[in-house]
Design an enzyme around this catalytic site. Structure first.
Site: not given
Length: 344
Positions: A139, A185, A217, A241, A245
């Site tokens: 971002y 990851k 994951d 993020d 959520d």
């Protein structure tokens, strides 16, 4: 006298912030509250989603309380150049305050397990904290490019950025149950290799914290099947993020979820739901997430833990007796707020 800058923003922001301010005035009447513009409302009024007047007001603030920014996907704001869009104002606000650690508690309140999409016996074990790095990664990395047929964003982190946010997460784990899961990851991303290496080294300074590393994951799967295994989750910006959520629906609604964004100066406090333009102005939005964000503001920026406890207890009692529409009940914004106030 402590000063809080209030940024109602767009959509349902003014409604839920208004409710939270009623609670804040009740438990902390000595505060100075100043309201200023952010997001689409700021662009409409001043041509900038993060105007100079708001930046100036934040200079002497102890904390900022934010509602939400943005509008519907087809809104005129989304057709503006990216720097002028409401969400760009939010990113600039975070940068301006230097808030690099976002704390999102995810807890199913006792007695409200039936509101969760999980089976009640699984929902009863949900009590975790997500610590998300907020000023780095995809971002904010400047090495982005948009061409006619291709576009590129990079996920970049320095060791120093990882060290400072991992310090927040490790201290949070000390204050909770002593468990930290760092999310990455590392099997395919070099930036995750640095992340894992740095967190491991930082954790050596906290021998009372048990550190685990897991792939993003795997965490996404286990959050909805075995959430009780997690105490504190630490993750970079993009993964955080998404995961925060995902986890936010476990208590039953995004409307329940608060957050605190912390750095070296004033903290930023906001619910994690969106602007919900489809219900804006109807007075039906759930203000619980914003009210609970006020509790975090009291705890982290003003060191008023007793008042924060009062707010959290009152919200739980009010929701049990008066569930809002997003929780299958009938209470609107005003009714839930009216139920919280006498319980403080």
């Amino acid at each position: 006298m402590p000063k809080v800058v209030v940024l109602p923003g767009d959509g349902i922001g003014p409604e839920v912030v208004g409710a939270a301010l009623e609670v804040l005035r009740e438990v902390a009447p000595d505060l100075t509250l100043e309201e200023h513009l952010i997001g689409g409302a700021a662009f409409d009024a001043e041509g900038d989603p993060f105007p100079g007047s708001t930046r100036d007001a934040l200079a002497g603030a102890d904390a900022a309380l934010l509602g939400t920014v943005g509008g519907a996907q087809d809104s005129a704001w989304n057709r503006l150049p990216r720097p002028q869009r409401p969400e760009s104002g939010l990113l600039r606000l975070r940068q301006h305050l230097g808030v690099f650690a976002n704390l999102r508690p995810v807890r199913v309140m006792p007695g409200l397990e039936h509101l969760s999409p999980l089976r009640p016996e699984i929902a009863a074990g949900v009590d975790l904290l997500i610590v998300r790095e907020l000023l780095g990664g995809a971002y904010f990395d400047p090495r982005r490019e948009r061409g006619e047929d291709a576009a590129f964003n990079t996920i970049g982190y320095t060791r120093a950025e990882i060290e400072r946010v991992s310090g927040h997460a490790l201290r949070a784990a000390q204050e909770r149950r002593g468990g930290l899961t760092s999310v990455d990851k590392a099997n395919v991303l070099e930036v995750s290799e640095l992340w894992r290496e740095t967190v491991t080294a930082r954790a050596q300074q906290y021998p009372d914290v048990t550190l685990h590393h897991e792939y993003v994951d795997s965490v996404a799967t286990l959050l909805v099947t075995r959430p009780e295994r997690y105490d504190v989750l630490l993750t970079e910006n993009l993964f955080g993020d998404i995961l925060s959520d995902l986890a936010a629906v476990l208590p039953g609604s995004l409307g329940l979820m608060p957050s605190a964004s912390l750095g070296a100066g004033a903290g930023l406090y906001e619910p994690i739901h969106g602007s919900a333009p489809d219900i804006a102005g109807q007075g039906v939005a759930n203000p619980a997430g914003t009210i609970l964000s006020v509790a975090m503001l009291l705890r982290y920026s003003l060191n008023r833990g007793a008042e924060a406890d009062r707010v959290e207890t009152a919200v739980q009692a009010a929701l049990s007796a008066h569930p809002t529409r997003d929780l299958g009940g009938k209470a609107d914004t005003t009714e839930l707020t009216a139920a919280v106030l006498p319980a403080l």
